[in-house]
Design a protein around this motif. Structure first.
Motif, PDB file in Angstrom:
ATOM      1  N   UNK A   1       0.818  -1.215   0.000  1.00  0.00           N
ATOM      2  CA  UNK A   1       0.000   0.000   0.000  1.00  0.00           C
ATOM      3  C   UNK A   1       0.852   1.265   0.000  1.00  0.00           C
ATOM      4  N   UNK A   2       2.129   1.170   0.325  1.00  0.00           N
ATOM      5  CA  UNK A   2       3.023   2.329   0.296  1.00  0.00           C
ATOM      6  C   UNK A   2       3.724   2.488  -1.051  1.00  0.00           C
ATOM      7  N   UNK A   3       3.396   1.643  -2.003  1.00  0.00           N
ATOM      8  CA  UNK A   3       4.022   1.728  -3.326  1.00  0.00           C
ATOM      9  C   UNK A   3       3.633   3.052  -3.983  1.00  0.00           C
ATOM     10  N   UNK A   4       4.611   3.876  -4.385  1.00  0.00           N
ATOM     11  CA  UNK A   4       4.291   5.181  -4.978  1.00  0.00           C
ATOM     12  C   UNK A   4       3.601   5.085  -6.330  1.00  0.00           C
ATOM     13  N   UNK A   5       3.590   3.898  -6.939  1.00  0.00           N
ATOM     14  CA  UNK A   5       2.919   3.739  -8.227  1.00  0.00           C
ATOM     15  C   UNK A   5       1.397   3.756  -8.096  1.00  0.00           C
ATOM     16  N   UNK A   6       0.890   3.543  -6.885  1.00  0.00           N
ATOM     17  CA  UNK A   6      -0.556   3.622  -6.673  1.00  0.00           C
ATOM     18  C   UNK A   6      -0.953   5.087  -6.646  1.00  0.00           C
ATOM     19  N   UNK A   7      -1.919   5.513  -7.461  1.00  0.00           N
ATOM     20  CA  UNK A   7      -2.321   6.924  -7.449  1.00  0.00           C
ATOM     21  C   UNK A   7      -2.742   7.375  -6.053  1.00  0.00           C
ATOM     22  N   UNK A   8      -2.307   8.556  -5.687  1.00  0.00           N
ATOM     23  CA  UNK A   8      -2.595   9.078  -4.348  1.00  0.00           C
ATOM     24  C   UNK A   8      -4.100   9.134  -4.106  1.00  0.00           C
ATOM     25  N   UNK A   9      -4.878   9.556  -5.116  1.00  0.00           N
ATOM     26  CA  UNK A   9      -6.327   9.665  -4.954  1.00  0.00           C
ATOM     27  C   UNK A   9      -6.954   8.296  -4.672  1.00  0.00           C
ATOM     28  N   UNK A  10      -6.444   7.263  -5.366  1.00  0.00           N
ATOM     29  CA  UNK A  10      -6.981   5.917  -5.157  1.00  0.00           C
ATOM     30  C   UNK A  10      -6.672   5.418  -3.756  1.00  0.00           C
ATOM     31  N   UNK A  11      -5.441   5.657  -3.291  1.00  0.00           N
ATOM     32  CA  UNK A  11      -5.045   5.187  -1.968  1.00  0.00           C
ATOM     33  C   UNK A  11      -5.821   5.906  -0.868  1.00  0.00           C
ATOM     34  N   UNK A  12      -6.058   7.216  -1.059  1.00  0.00           N
ATOM     35  CA  UNK A  12      -6.842   7.954  -0.074  1.00  0.00           C
ATOM     36  C   UNK A  12      -8.252   7.396   0.026  1.00  0.00           C
ATOM     37  N   UNK A  13      -8.816   7.024  -1.106  1.00  0.00           N
ATOM     38  CA  UNK A  13     -10.166   6.462  -1.077  1.00  0.00           C
ATOM     39  C   UNK A  13     -10.173   5.075  -0.426  1.00  0.00           C
ATOM     40  N   UNK A  14      -9.205   4.235  -0.752  1.00  0.00           N
ATOM     41  CA  UNK A  14      -9.181   2.876  -0.221  1.00  0.00           C
ATOM     42  C   UNK A  14      -8.919   2.838   1.283  1.00  0.00           C
ATOM     43  N   UNK A  15      -8.162   3.820   1.795  1.00  0.00           N
ATOM     44  CA  UNK A  15      -7.859   3.832   3.216  1.00  0.00           C
ATOM     45  C   UNK A  15      -6.857   2.755   3.570  1.00  0.00           C
ATOM     46  N   UNK A  16      -7.001   2.163   4.737  1.00  0.00           N
ATOM     47  CA  UNK A  16      -6.036   1.164   5.204  1.00  0.00           C
ATOM     48  C   UNK A  16      -6.523  -0.268   5.020  1.00  0.00           C
ATOM     49  N   UNK A  17      -7.719  -0.423   4.459  1.00  0.00           N
ATOM     50  CA  UNK A  17      -8.234  -1.767   4.204  1.00  0.00           C
ATOM     51  C   UNK A  17      -8.919  -2.424   5.369  1.00  0.00           C
ATOM     52  N   UNK A  18      -8.956  -1.762   6.521  1.00  0.00           N
ATOM     53  CA  UNK A  18      -9.563  -2.359   7.706  1.00  0.00           C
ATOM     54  C   UNK A  18     -11.076  -2.470   7.591  1.00  0.00           C
ATOM     55  N   UNK A  19     -11.670  -1.688   6.669  1.00  0.00           N
ATOM     56  CA  UNK A  19     -13.125  -1.741   6.522  1.00  0.00           C
ATOM     57  C   UNK A  19     -13.553  -2.743   5.461  1.00  0.00           C
ATOM     58  N   UNK A  20     -12.624  -3.534   4.951  1.00  0.00           N
ATOM     59  CA  UNK A  20     -12.986  -4.590   4.021  1.00  0.00           C
ATOM     60  C   UNK A  20     -13.773  -5.664   4.762  1.00  0.00           C
TER      61      UNK A  20
END
Length: 273
Positions: free
Chosen positions: A251-270
């Motif tokens: 999840x810290x990979x810089x290739x993931x768009x910042x906007x996408x990562x902000x929306x996904x959060x930390x995954x705890x709500x999966x």
């Protein structure tokens, strides 16, 4: 018709309840085109409607035939609780009609805005804590918008080797600035997935954010519900170069768009069952 005997009285009582809820008996008879004198015999329990007439009555009130013959006290509870009325009202709403029309009638209005190739990001249900990057494509096939997407999972022991590949095929339904999807997994053929997405119009990079839920036909793949980010890459269909980049990512990979990562959060709500 198998609903006879003691059910005749239940039908009569339930019909009286429905007529009380829908106005006069005469008005109901006009709507369903059944003779008033004959309908009075139904209300009194003297006669049971023919199979054809009972289907007409059930369809008019938006009920199934067995419910018409259910216990009168239970039936009145349902009617007084407005459960039937709520669905009747929903069917009459223009929004409901538009929804059905978009499901079955050709719709070109949003094709240019949503058709094309997307990077698809979600937290993986297999690699816990990692972001799955897959390739997603929306295209028109005659009167329908369809889509397909591909997932590739690397081996735990040999990350450069692909361990699993899943391919999904389905339909897209644009409605009220949202995109509804329904698809099935085409390799193992044991999973159905549903999603709903909305465009982020304030962002020129063209994202769609939404929720996807899937359930397999066996216990080896758990049901899940998770956030999904779609990042538009361009027009056309998926090509080999799009598939080469598919994998799971930290999840810290810089290739993931910042906007996408902000929306996904930390995954705890999966949600997993």
């Amino acid at each position: 018709m198998t609903y006879i005997g003691e059910n005749t009285g239940a039908l009569a009582a339930n019909l009286r309840t429905l007529c009380d809820q829908h106005g006069s008996v005469a008005a109901v008879c006009r709507k369903i085109n059944v003779n008033r004198q004959q309908f009075n015999k139904y209300l009194s329990g003297v006669h049971v409607p023919s199979a054809a007439n009972i289907r007409i009555i059930a369809n008019y009130f938006g009920l199934s035939v067995p419910i018409l013959f259910s216990d009168p006290e239970e039936f009145r509870t349902l009617v007084d609780g407005n459960f039937f009325h709520a669905m009747t009202t929903a069917r009459q709403l223009p929004e409901f009609s538009r929804f059905i029309s978009n499901m079955i009638v050709e719709n070109n209005s949003q094709d240019n805005e949503i058709a094309g190739i997307y990077d698809r990001y979600q937290f993986s249900s297999i690699y816990k804590g990692f972001v799955l990057k897959s390739a997603f494509c929306i295209y028109r096939n005659r009167e329908f918008l369809q889509h397909y997407y591909v997932e590739r999972f690397p081996s735990f022991d040999t990350p450069r080797k692909t361990e699993y590949i899943f391919k999904y095929y389905g339909f897209c339904f644009p409605l009220a600035d949202r995109l509804f999807t329904a698809d099935f997994e085409g390799i193992q053929c044991n999973e159905l997935t549903f999603g709903v997405y909305a465009q982020v119009k304030r962002n020129a990079k063209r994202f769609m954010f939404g929720i996807s839920s899937g359930i397999a036909a066996n216990v080896f793949r758990q049901p899940y519900s998770t956030k999904v980010a779609l990042h538009y890459r361009g027009p056309g269909l998926l090509r080999r170069e799009h598939l080469k980049a598919l994998t799971v990512m930290d999840r810290n990979d810089p290739a993931i768009p910042r906007e996408a990562l902000q929306y996904l959060g930390d995954g705890l709500d999966m949600i997993q069952m």
